[in-house]
Enzyme design. Structure first.
Site, mmCIF file in Angstrom:
data_model
loop_
_atom_site.group_PDB
_atom_site.id
_atom_site.type_symbol
_atom_site.label_atom_id
_atom_site.label_comp_id
_atom_site.label_asym_id
_atom_site.label_seq_id
_atom_site.Cartn_x
_atom_site.Cartn_y
_atom_site.Cartn_z
ATOM 1 N N ASP A 17 103.385 1.640 -21.810
ATOM 2 C CA ASP A 17 102.779 3.126 -21.933
ATOM 3 C C ASP A 17 102.921 3.663 -20.692
ATOM 4 O O ASP A 17 102.722 2.972 -19.564
ATOM 5 C CB ASP A 17 101.305 2.679 -22.135
ATOM 6 C CG ASP A 17 100.711 4.053 -22.407
ATOM 7 O OD1 ASP A 17 101.130 5.077 -22.195
ATOM 8 O OD2 ASP A 17 99.436 3.894 -23.388
ATOM 9 N N THR A 49 110.718 21.324 -24.360
ATOM 10 C CA THR A 49 110.923 22.132 -25.465
ATOM 11 C C THR A 49 110.979 23.560 -25.495
ATOM 12 O O THR A 49 110.401 24.192 -24.584
ATOM 13 C CB THR A 49 110.052 21.772 -26.700
ATOM 14 O OG1 THR A 49 109.948 22.572 -27.502
ATOM 15 C CG2 THR A 49 108.519 21.690 -25.953
ATOM 16 N N ASP A 50 111.595 24.090 -26.210
ATOM 17 C CA ASP A 50 111.525 25.564 -26.274
ATOM 18 C C ASP A 50 110.138 26.165 -26.642
ATOM 19 O O ASP A 50 109.866 27.506 -26.464
ATOM 20 C CB ASP A 50 112.727 26.372 -27.230
ATOM 21 C CG ASP A 50 112.710 26.084 -28.587
ATOM 22 O OD1 ASP A 50 111.710 25.215 -28.814
ATOM 23 O OD2 ASP A 50 113.375 26.466 -29.466
ATOM 24 N N GLU A 51 109.352 25.335 -27.398
ATOM 25 C CA GLU A 51 108.018 25.882 -27.745
ATOM 26 C C GLU A 51 107.115 26.167 -26.692
ATOM 27 O O GLU A 51 106.113 27.326 -26.865
ATOM 28 C CB GLU A 51 107.436 24.920 -28.609
ATOM 29 C CG GLU A 51 108.481 24.283 -29.724
ATOM 30 C CD GLU A 51 107.819 23.529 -30.854
ATOM 31 O OE1 GLU A 51 106.316 23.557 -30.959
ATOM 32 O OE2 GLU A 51 108.502 22.902 -31.549
ATOM 33 N N TYR A 74 100.583 20.718 -28.825
ATOM 34 C CA TYR A 74 101.694 20.105 -28.352
ATOM 35 C C TYR A 74 102.482 21.171 -27.374
ATOM 36 O O TYR A 74 102.657 20.486 -26.244
ATOM 37 C CB TYR A 74 102.752 19.999 -29.576
ATOM 38 C CG TYR A 74 104.052 19.639 -29.357
ATOM 39 C CD1 TYR A 74 104.454 18.616 -28.736
ATOM 40 C CD2 TYR A 74 105.074 20.662 -29.716
ATOM 41 C CE1 TYR A 74 105.580 18.548 -28.316
ATOM 42 C CE2 TYR A 74 106.322 20.372 -29.334
ATOM 43 C CZ TYR A 74 106.559 19.174 -28.666
ATOM 44 O OH TYR A 74 108.201 18.956 -28.376
ATOM 45 N N LYS A 108 103.198 20.073 -23.111
ATOM 46 C CA LYS A 108 104.599 19.849 -22.859
ATOM 47 C C LYS A 108 104.553 20.935 -21.711
ATOM 48 O O LYS A 108 105.530 20.792 -20.490
ATOM 49 C CB LYS A 108 105.820 20.307 -23.759
ATOM 50 C CG LYS A 108 105.834 19.314 -24.964
ATOM 51 C CD LYS A 108 106.290 17.809 -24.233
ATOM 52 C CE LYS A 108 107.826 18.001 -24.074
ATOM 53 N NZ LYS A 108 108.191 16.657 -23.549
HETATM 54 P P1 NAD Z 1 109.594 11.235 -31.226
HETATM 55 O O1 NAD Z 1 108.208 11.392 -31.552
HETATM 56 O O2 NAD Z 1 110.695 10.717 -32.390
HETATM 57 O O3 NAD Z 1 109.867 10.002 -30.217
HETATM 58 C C1 NAD Z 1 109.146 9.887 -29.279
HETATM 59 C C2 NAD Z 1 109.184 8.480 -28.547
HETATM 60 O O4 NAD Z 1 108.119 8.455 -27.241
HETATM 61 C C3 NAD Z 1 108.680 7.442 -29.517
HETATM 62 O O5 NAD Z 1 109.607 6.359 -29.437
HETATM 63 C C4 NAD Z 1 107.429 6.869 -29.086
HETATM 64 O O6 NAD Z 1 107.126 5.609 -29.297
HETATM 65 C C5 NAD Z 1 107.351 7.061 -27.462
HETATM 66 N N1 NAD Z 1 106.102 7.278 -26.784
HETATM 67 C C6 NAD Z 1 105.212 7.981 -27.245
HETATM 68 N N2 NAD Z 1 104.023 7.860 -26.534
HETATM 69 C C7 NAD Z 1 104.465 6.950 -25.341
HETATM 70 C C8 NAD Z 1 103.990 6.530 -24.255
HETATM 71 N N3 NAD Z 1 102.492 6.788 -23.956
HETATM 72 N N4 NAD Z 1 104.512 5.682 -23.616
HETATM 73 C C9 NAD Z 1 105.713 5.408 -23.717
HETATM 74 N N5 NAD Z 1 106.376 5.801 -24.932
HETATM 75 C C10 NAD Z 1 105.787 6.778 -25.936
HETATM 76 O O7 NAD Z 1 110.104 12.512 -30.262
HETATM 77 P P2 NAD Z 1 111.569 13.260 -30.363
HETATM 78 O O8 NAD Z 1 111.688 14.206 -31.519
HETATM 79 O O9 NAD Z 1 112.819 12.098 -29.970
HETATM 80 O O10 NAD Z 1 111.510 13.849 -28.764
HETATM 81 C C11 NAD Z 1 111.756 13.346 -27.647
HETATM 82 C C12 NAD Z 1 111.510 14.484 -26.513
HETATM 83 O O11 NAD Z 1 112.108 15.557 -26.785
HETATM 84 C C13 NAD Z 1 110.040 14.826 -26.492
HETATM 85 O O12 NAD Z 1 109.599 14.988 -24.936
HETATM 86 C C14 NAD Z 1 110.007 16.000 -27.070
HETATM 87 O O13 NAD Z 1 108.904 16.921 -26.349
HETATM 88 C C15 NAD Z 1 111.350 16.807 -26.768
HETATM 89 N N6 NAD Z 1 111.982 17.745 -27.668
HETATM 90 C C16 NAD Z 1 111.908 17.285 -28.925
HETATM 91 C C17 NAD Z 1 112.707 18.434 -29.966
HETATM 92 C C18 NAD Z 1 112.822 17.928 -31.411
HETATM 93 O O14 NAD Z 1 113.258 18.895 -32.161
HETATM 94 N N7 NAD Z 1 112.421 16.811 -31.829
HETATM 95 C C19 NAD Z 1 113.160 19.448 -29.333
HETATM 96 C C20 NAD Z 1 112.988 19.699 -28.033
HETATM 97 C C21 NAD Z 1 112.465 18.970 -27.362
HETATM 98 P P1 TYD Z 2 108.734 20.652 -37.548
HETATM 99 O O1 TYD Z 2 109.945 20.039 -38.433
HETATM 100 O O2 TYD Z 2 107.416 19.997 -37.597
HETATM 101 O O3 TYD Z 2 109.222 21.241 -36.077
HETATM 102 P P2 TYD Z 2 108.419 22.357 -35.274
HETATM 103 O O4 TYD Z 2 107.033 22.536 -35.633
HETATM 104 O O5 TYD Z 2 108.360 21.480 -34.066
HETATM 105 O O6 TYD Z 2 109.279 23.555 -35.339
HETATM 106 O O7 TYD Z 2 108.842 22.278 -38.450
HETATM 107 C C1 TYD Z 2 109.789 22.974 -38.640
HETATM 108 C C2 TYD Z 2 109.477 24.116 -39.329
HETATM 109 O O8 TYD Z 2 109.117 23.922 -40.771
HETATM 110 C C3 TYD Z 2 107.990 24.737 -38.812
HETATM 111 O O9 TYD Z 2 108.283 26.239 -38.838
HETATM 112 C C4 TYD Z 2 107.038 24.230 -39.653
HETATM 113 C C5 TYD Z 2 107.892 24.160 -41.093
HETATM 114 N N1 TYD Z 2 107.378 23.045 -41.937
HETATM 115 C C6 TYD Z 2 107.095 23.246 -43.298
HETATM 116 O O10 TYD Z 2 106.940 24.426 -43.725
HETATM 117 N N2 TYD Z 2 106.684 22.131 -44.134
HETATM 118 C C7 TYD Z 2 106.309 20.879 -43.578
HETATM 119 O O11 TYD Z 2 106.121 19.892 -44.394
HETATM 120 C C8 TYD Z 2 106.765 20.728 -42.129
HETATM 121 C C9 TYD Z 2 106.854 19.260 -41.685
HETATM 122 C C10 TYD Z 2 107.310 21.753 -41.394
#
Ligand code: NAD
Ligand code: TYD
Length: 381
Positions: A64, A138-140, A187, A191
């Site tokens: 962790d 993230t861009d968020e 979230y 971040k």
């Molecule tokens: P994910 O939720 O699929 O994976 C997260 C991983 O982190 C998992 O394997 C989980 O077990 C591990 N984890 C969680 N808490 C932990 C802890 N306390 N210690 C060690 N490991 C831990 O996430 P993702 O979608 O692959 O995103 C990865 C990164 O990229 C994140 O930092 C997220 O904010 C960023 N990001 C994601 C997106 C997207 O679209 N998914 C876009 C931009 C940035």
């Molecule tokens: P998501 O994949 O959760 O990513 P993020 O919230 O980080 O953008 O969602 C993408 C978009 O889809 C977001 O505008 C929320 C919408 N959404 C739905 O309309 N229904 C759903 O069941 C989910 C999971 C997301």
């Protein structure tokens, strides 16, 4: 004993994006040792890395990031000189229900990793030389953009900032590297806070950090709580597709392997203390993307294209639902020569095909069986 040219700690490597980054680094750089550190929360799945788990330059550690002493121990044990930090709680809907977990992992966990790296690196004779702490964000964090229309032009229109000529934009504003942070969800607030800590460690202690902010990723191995894999699975099983609000929200979508390639380029060639935005210049309204996904699943399953449109079910909107994300990745494209490799239609086709061809992966995830993988493969090793 093999000595490696570099020892790179990748956190969150069993998650969606992390698994693509680990795979890329393990295969592309046999001279590097890649240490994948992951807590294996519900989002971590070691089956995502089956194909590389026996490579000699790969190590998995279940831990962790909030466990500061463990982080210190691992820095020393593996002589870590580079960190690519992806571990996080990543789902907005979960953050609305349980913000504390997000503050703990995303804020305190990042701080614990930063401090462990600081103490270890500052204790070495060469200190920060040759080191890098790369934080994936993230861009968020930038908040939400409006759906604005440039004067005299009706949307959809083409943006000039993009290298892709066919890109449609839903407003004239974009997120740039110097856009003010304005997070809305727990979230994105967590971040944003972690990004500030990373930059503070550069400004205060001189740690060589980099931060990147990326738009929504899609592709194989994404946990089916996120829009695209959830909907592919629901269409397959003819279950309702819960569309939040009117489905008008806009996201910029990037194929996950393009993000992993960007991370590789930035880890090696990015400038210390810089921020780079990563995105596809690829904006879609949710409802439009959902229609493309339905058509693609139907076609690939041999159903009549569009016959599952009636699964679309409008549901109560997400609280504080950000209207539009649109990222400008010109800096990365111009300075480091990266650009997305896939057109969206190609990427979606590949993605849908992958989930349909890997139903066993999906069934293991939805049944919870994937959490037994660690016990069978790693426990007692
Ligand atoms: P994910 O939720 O699929 O994976 C997260 C991983 O982190 C998992 O394997 C989980 O077990 C591990 N984890 C969680 N808490 C932990 C802890 N306390 N210690 C060690 N490991 C831990 O996430 P993702 O979608 O692959 O995103 C990865 C990164 O990229 C994140 O930092 C997220 O904010 C960023 N990001 C994601 C997106 C997207 O679209 N998914 C876009 C931009 C940035
Ligand atoms: P998501 O994949 O959760 O990513 P993020 O919230 O980080 O953008 O969602 C993408 C978009 O889809 C977001 O505008 C929320 C919408 N959404 C739905 O309309 N229904 C759903 O069941 C989910 C999971 C997301």
């Amino acid at each position: 004993m093999t000595t490696f040219k570099r020892n790179i700690l990748i956190t969150g490597g069993a998650g969606f994006i992390g698994s693509h980054v680990v795979r890329l680094f393990v295969n592309k750089y046999p001279e590097y040792r890649i240490i994948n550190l992951d807590k294996l929360t519900y989002a971590g799945n070691l089956a995502n890395l089956k194909d590389i788990e026996n490579q000699p330059n790969y190590v998995f550690v279940k831990a962790d990031i909030c466990d500061y002493e463990k982080m210190q121990e691992l820095m020393e044990l593996y002589h870590v000189d580079g960190i690519i930090h992806l571990a996080a709680e990543s789902h907005v809907d979960r953050s609305i229900k349980d913000p504390f977990t997000f503050a703990r992992t995303n804020v305190m966990g990042t701080l614990s990793l930063l401090q462990a790296a600081k103490v270890y690196w500052e204790g070495l004779p060469e200190k920060y030389e040759g080191k890098r702490f790369y934080h994936i964000s993230t861009d968020e964090v930038y908040g939400a953009l409006e759906m604005t229309h440039p004067e005299g032009i009706e949307p959809p229109f083409t943006t000039t900032a993009s290298s892709s000529e066919h890109h449609l934009a839903y407003g004239k504003d974009f997120f740039y590297e110097d856009t003010k942070y304005n997070p809305h969800s727990p979230y994105s607030a967590s971040k944003a806070s972690s990004d500030h800590f990373v930059r503070a460690f550069h400004d205060t202690y001189g740690m060589p950090t980099i931060v990147t902010n990326c738009s929504n990723n899609y592709g194989p191995y994404q946990f089916p709580e996120k829009l695209i894999p959830l909907f592919i699975n629901n269409i397959r099983h003819r279950k309702p597709l819960p569309v939040y609000g009117k489905g008008e929200n806009v996201r910029d979508w990037l194929y996950v392997e393009d993000h992993a390639r960007a991370i590789d380029v930035i880890f090696h060639n990015g400038k210390t203390a810089e921020t780079y935005n990563i995105g596809g210049f690829n904006e879609w309204k949710n409802i439009d993307i959902i229609k493309v996904v339905i058509n693609t699943v139907d076609r690939l399953l041999g159903r009549k294209e569009g016959e599952d449109m009636d699964l679309i079910t409008y549901v109560t909107d997400r609280l504080g639902h950000d209207m539009r994300y649109a990222i400008d990745s010109t800096k990365l494209q111009k300075e480091l020569g990266w650009e997305p490799s896939l057109q969206f239609e190609e990427g979606i086709e590949k993605t849908v095909r992958w989930y349909l061809d890997n139903q066993e992966w999906m069934d293991n995830v939805t049944s919870g069986d994937y959490q037994k993988y660690y016990d069978s493969m790693y426990k007692g090793r």
